[in-house]
Each structure stands twice: as structure tokens, then as C-alpha cells.
Design a protein around this motif. Sequence first.
Motif, PDB file in Angstrom:
ATOM      1  N   UNK A 107       0.859  -1.115  -0.134  1.00 17.75           N
ATOM      2  CA  UNK A 107      -0.152  -0.403   0.258  1.00 17.75           C
ATOM      3  C   UNK A 107       0.666   1.265  -0.205  1.00 17.75           C
ATOM      4  N   UNK A 108       2.256   1.476   0.360  1.00 17.25           N
ATOM      5  CA  UNK A 108       2.808   2.366   0.635  1.00 17.25           C
ATOM      6  C   UNK A 108       4.373   2.288  -0.310  1.00 17.25           C
ATOM      7  N   UNK A 109       4.418   1.672  -0.799  1.00 18.42           N
ATOM      8  CA  UNK A 109       5.302   1.166  -1.874  1.00 18.42           C
ATOM      9  C   UNK A 109       4.610   1.613  -2.666  1.00 18.42           C
ATOM     10  N   UNK A 110       3.652   1.404  -3.366  1.00 21.37           N
ATOM     11  CA  UNK A 110       2.553   1.537  -4.747  1.00 21.37           C
ATOM     12  C   UNK A 110       2.853   3.111  -4.160  1.00 21.37           C
ATOM     13  N   UNK A 111       2.664   3.991  -3.263  1.00 23.92           N
ATOM     14  CA  UNK A 111       2.388   5.757  -4.132  1.00 23.92           C
ATOM     15  C   UNK A 111       4.842   5.898  -3.584  1.00 23.92           C
ATOM     16  N   UNK A 112       4.913   5.404  -2.599  1.00 22.31           N
ATOM     17  CA  UNK A 112       6.291   6.583  -2.918  1.00 22.31           C
ATOM     18  C   UNK A 112       7.385   5.359  -2.388  1.00 22.31           C
ATOM     19  N   UNK A 113       8.714   5.163  -2.364  1.00 17.41           N
ATOM     20  CA  UNK A 113       9.339   4.678  -0.807  1.00 17.41           C
ATOM     21  C   UNK A 113       9.835   5.511   0.073  1.00 17.41           C
ATOM     22  N   UNK A 114       9.086   5.287   1.128  1.00 17.43           N
ATOM     23  CA  UNK A 114       9.168   5.546   2.168  1.00 17.43           C
ATOM     24  C   UNK A 114      10.850   6.740   2.109  1.00 17.43           C
ATOM     25  N   UNK A 115      11.032   7.891   2.143  1.00 15.32           N
ATOM     26  CA  UNK A 115      11.668   8.824   2.352  1.00 15.32           C
ATOM     27  C   UNK A 115      13.061   7.905   3.922  1.00 15.32           C
ATOM     28  N   UNK A 116      14.704   8.001   3.932  1.00 11.86           N
ATOM     29  CA  UNK A 116      15.161   7.561   4.983  1.00 11.86           C
ATOM     30  C   UNK A 116      14.680   7.707   6.381  1.00 11.86           C
ATOM     31  N   UNK A 117      14.490   9.464   6.113  1.00 13.08           N
ATOM     32  CA  UNK A 117      14.019  10.054   7.324  1.00 13.08           C
ATOM     33  C   UNK A 117      12.470   9.977   8.158  1.00 13.08           C
ATOM     34  N   UNK A 118      11.525   9.698   6.671  1.00 11.40           N
ATOM     35  CA  UNK A 118      10.796   9.441   7.718  1.00 11.40           C
ATOM     36  C   UNK A 118       9.822   8.152   8.590  1.00 11.40           C
ATOM     37  N   UNK A 119       9.397   9.145   8.932  1.00 15.58           N
ATOM     38  CA  UNK A 119       7.931   7.403  10.145  1.00 15.58           C
ATOM     39  C   UNK A 119       7.217   6.318   8.572  1.00 15.58           C
ATOM     40  N   UNK A 120       7.808   5.177   8.946  1.00 15.97           N
ATOM     41  CA  UNK A 120       7.410   4.502   7.742  1.00 15.97           C
ATOM     42  C   UNK A 120       5.061   4.097   8.124  1.00 15.97           C
ATOM     43  N   UNK A 121       4.296   4.049   7.593  1.00 15.61           N
ATOM     44  CA  UNK A 121       3.003   4.222   7.779  1.00 15.61           C
ATOM     45  C   UNK A 121       2.547   2.722   7.349  1.00 15.61           C
ATOM     46  N   UNK A 122       3.115   1.634   7.256  1.00 12.10           N
ATOM     47  CA  UNK A 122       2.436   1.100   6.481  1.00 12.10           C
ATOM     48  C   UNK A 122       1.774  -0.255   7.545  1.00 12.10           C
ATOM     49  N   UNK A 123       1.903  -0.064   8.545  1.00 14.40           N
ATOM     50  CA  UNK A 123       0.684  -0.866   9.277  1.00 14.40           C
ATOM     51  C   UNK A 123      -0.349  -0.301   9.723  1.00 14.40           C
ATOM     52  N   UNK A 124       0.045   0.867   9.730  1.00 18.15           N
ATOM     53  CA  UNK A 124      -1.048   2.097  10.533  1.00 18.15           C
ATOM     54  C   UNK A 124      -1.750   1.990   9.238  1.00 18.15           C
ATOM     55  N   UNK A 125      -1.533   1.891   7.147  1.00 19.87           N
ATOM     56  CA  UNK A 125      -2.411   2.504   6.606  1.00 19.87           C
ATOM     57  C   UNK A 125      -2.970   1.159   6.059  1.00 19.87           C
ATOM     58  N   UNK A 126      -2.914  -0.106   6.559  1.00 15.47           N
ATOM     59  CA  UNK A 126      -2.789  -1.531   5.910  1.00 15.47           C
ATOM     60  C   UNK A 126      -4.079  -0.811   7.401  1.00 15.47           C
ATOM     61  N   UNK A 127      -4.328  -1.036   8.838  1.00 12.06           N
ATOM     62  CA  UNK A 127      -5.195  -0.971   9.622  1.00 12.06           C
ATOM     63  C   UNK A 127      -6.634   0.437   9.090  1.00 12.06           C
ATOM     64  N   UNK A 128      -6.131   1.170   9.020  1.00 17.10           N
ATOM     65  CA  UNK A 128      -6.937   2.670   8.478  1.00 17.10           C
ATOM     66  C   UNK A 128      -7.240   1.689   6.430  1.00 17.10           C
ATOM     67  N   UNK A 129      -6.953   1.159   5.617  1.00 13.50           N
ATOM     68  CA  UNK A 129      -7.427   0.290   5.154  1.00 13.50           C
ATOM     69  C   UNK A 129      -8.656  -0.607   4.856  1.00 13.50           C
ATOM     70  N   UNK A 130      -8.814  -2.117   6.056  1.00 15.61           N
ATOM     71  CA  UNK A 130      -9.261  -2.820   6.498  1.00 15.61           C
ATOM     72  C   UNK A 130     -10.535  -2.292   7.419  1.00 15.61           C
ATOM     73  N   UNK A 131     -10.444  -0.571   7.479  1.00 15.14           N
ATOM     74  CA  UNK A 131     -11.825  -0.293   8.629  1.00 15.14           C
ATOM     75  C   UNK A 131     -12.248   0.382   7.702  1.00 15.14           C
TER      76      UNK A 131
END
Length: 430
Positions: A107-131
Motif C-alpha cells: 500500500x505504501x510502496x505503490x505510492x512512494x518509497x518511504x524517505x530515509x528520515x520519515x516514519x513508515x506508516x505501513x501498518x497504520x495504513x493497512x489498519x485504516x484501509x481494512x476499517x
Amino acid sequence: MITPTESRREALTEVARSAAVELDLPYTPGNGPEELDRAAEAAVENGPVSGLVGWTPARRLRELQGTLAPLGAGVVPLKTPRGVQPPTLLTGNEKRSRQAPRLSRLLVDTYTTVPYADLDPARLAGLAYVVMFGMMFGDAGQGLLLVLFGLLMRSGLVPALRRFQRTWLFIFGAGMAAVFFGILYGEFFGPTHVIPVLWLEPVENPIPLLIAALIFGAVLLAGAYTVGTINRVREGGWGYALYARSGLAGAMLFLAVGLLAGGLLAGIPAMVIAAAVLAGLALVLIFIGLFVEAGGGATGGVQASVELVDTVIQLGSNLVSFTRLAAFGLTHAALMSIVWQGTTALWHPDWRAVLAVLVFLIGNAITFALEGLVAGIQALRLEYYELFSRVFTDEGRPFKPWSPELPESGADSGPSPEPPAVSHPERQTP
């Protein structure tokens, strides 16, 4: 890596086998033993030693040093050069990483590669998606079908589904969310009255469902602004975050909208005044940030003004966009209501019962396929346009270990694609 010239190729062979270093080479890496020769030629020589610049994960540094030490080579850590963004290492179990990555990661990698300094929201994104999916696909019966399908994928009993086995938890979670909202709506393969309504019937109470969708959207936007502010601080410090539309200034404007809505609904003038003051401050900060980005001057002022208006409009439209959670939830309930009405109208204790069963099965199948596709696409759209646009403002680049194919190493693996969390590799000189 500092290594005597005569042992350079041997050291490079060990680096290739370790698959833990991304070399900064002036060409696109290829495959085969000749790649070692080309890398050796790219090394910078200084007397009896030569060096190559690259990146390695901090957790692999000691291992790399141990690999190179017997060869007379060494690793010298360097500070990250100004203006250079390190590659982002998406870490995880190596055995798992060679399989398909988790869907939340995609879900995240299709949008962008997470920049080095940024937080990775992959798990939160997955949770928000299913809800969000569950809110639009709220039916306990059809949700149970998704749950069972996810468990079937996990079991591996169907050979054709084994390639998608790692997505089972995502499908299972989406099904559980659909079951949860189906119980709240009283929907079990439609309004069959198999389960009671615990909250509201979407067809009978569209306005409360609409308000709930807006509130849920506001919560998601607040989370996106929080993560976005953290990322802006990590990218450019508090000064950068203060003026960024996806940082503190944007969060202040969003909070002002919330205060305004609360003050108007509750009839509290103090909240309305506070919202106006906060909104004014936020707009000034955003304008300054846009003005600086535009390069200043009269042209910069016009551009900043246009983008400021666009920022306000975009915030409102993004919030209203979450009403689609209610709209498609209502659509799903309405379609299933039609199917159930047709089923009950045809039901008689004779041959017409067969027609009723066919209407029920075919209607559920069509609604399941149609609404499943629509809910999946709409949840993805909300994830990307309304949420990720505030979390990310830049694009990173993935860490790609240098690992040419070496015939003598047999099954040496290449880079590890996309596991679940983000780690920060340190700048190294191999």
C-alpha cells in the motif's frame, strides 16, 4: 572500504556475497564475474590502497568488518554528505522477504518509497484501509465469506492460491471489519433479521451514518497530520515543519476547522473566536512557507496566494470526501435490501422457492463482487489522496545491495525486496 589494491577483487567478491552493501558506482550494476572487474576499476586509488563509497545497514556493519578484516580490508564510517538522502532499507526476515511482501507494505510502496528520515506508516495504513473497507462493505454474512477465504488462503490447501498466501491476514482483517460493521448495521446477507441492529440501519438512517463517516475521516486526517508533522520535523527541523502545509501550520488549520464546527454545533462563541484566531495564524504561516518556496517577489506572492486558496479548498474537499464511506455503505445496504425483497416476494412452499433461492444467491454474488471491488478501490483512493498526501512530501529510494551473480557462489541471493519495517542504513566507505 579501504583495501590493498592487490586484494581488491577478493574483497569485492566477499562484499557481493554478503549482499549488505550498496556501492556508489558510476554505472548500472550488471551480473556475472565481470561485474567485479568493473567495480574494481571504479575504485579510487591512493598509493597502496583503494576505496569505494557505498551504504550499509548499521546492524550489518560489524559483520561486514569481520568479513573484510581477514582480507586486509576495512570499513571507514563517513558522515552523510549535505544534500544526499540515504537509501531506505525495508528490513524483515530474509526468508520472508523473498516471497511476496505484505499487502500493507505494498500500500505504501505503490505510492512512494518511504524517505530515509520519515516514519513508515505501513501498518497504520493497512489498519485504516481494512476499517474503511469494512464500513463500506458492512455485511456480517459476506464478511464471514471473506474471513473464511482468508483462512483458506492461509492453509495453503488450494495450490492456485498459494502465491497469494501472504495476503491472507489482510483479507481476514477486511472480512472481520465487514463483520463488525455488519453487526452494527444488522446486516447478514442483507436485512434478513438474522441479527439485530446494534447501531443503525443505513437505509433508514443515512444522516447519522454520514456524520459518523465525517467524524471517522476527521480522526484519520488528524493522524495523517500528526505523522506528517513528525516527518517534516525529521526532514528539515521545527522551522520547516512550522510553515509546511502538511506540518504544524496545516495541522493548526485543521484544528481550527474542528474548533469552528464544535463551536457552531455547541453554540460556544469562545470556540468560534479561538478557531478564527488559530485559522488566521495558520494561514499566515502557510503563506510564508509557500512564498519562500515560490522564490519570493511579486510572482512568488501571486503563486503563494493561489496555492493558499487551494490549500483551504483542498482541506474542505478532503474532509467531505470521507462521506463516501457512508455513501457506499448505504449503496451496499440498499442493493442487499432489493435482493432480500425480491427473495421474500418469490418465496412460496412450491417450485417458486427455487427461484427465490436463485435470486438470493445470484443477488448476493453480484453485490459481493461489485461492492467488494468498489469498496477496495474507494478505500485505496482515500488512503492515497486524503492521507498519504499529508504524510509524504518527498520520495525516497530503496536500498539495493550490490550483489552480482557469481557462478561459484551457487544460490547467492540478490537484494531483499520489501519487508515490513524501516531501518536507517549508515553512510560507509567500503
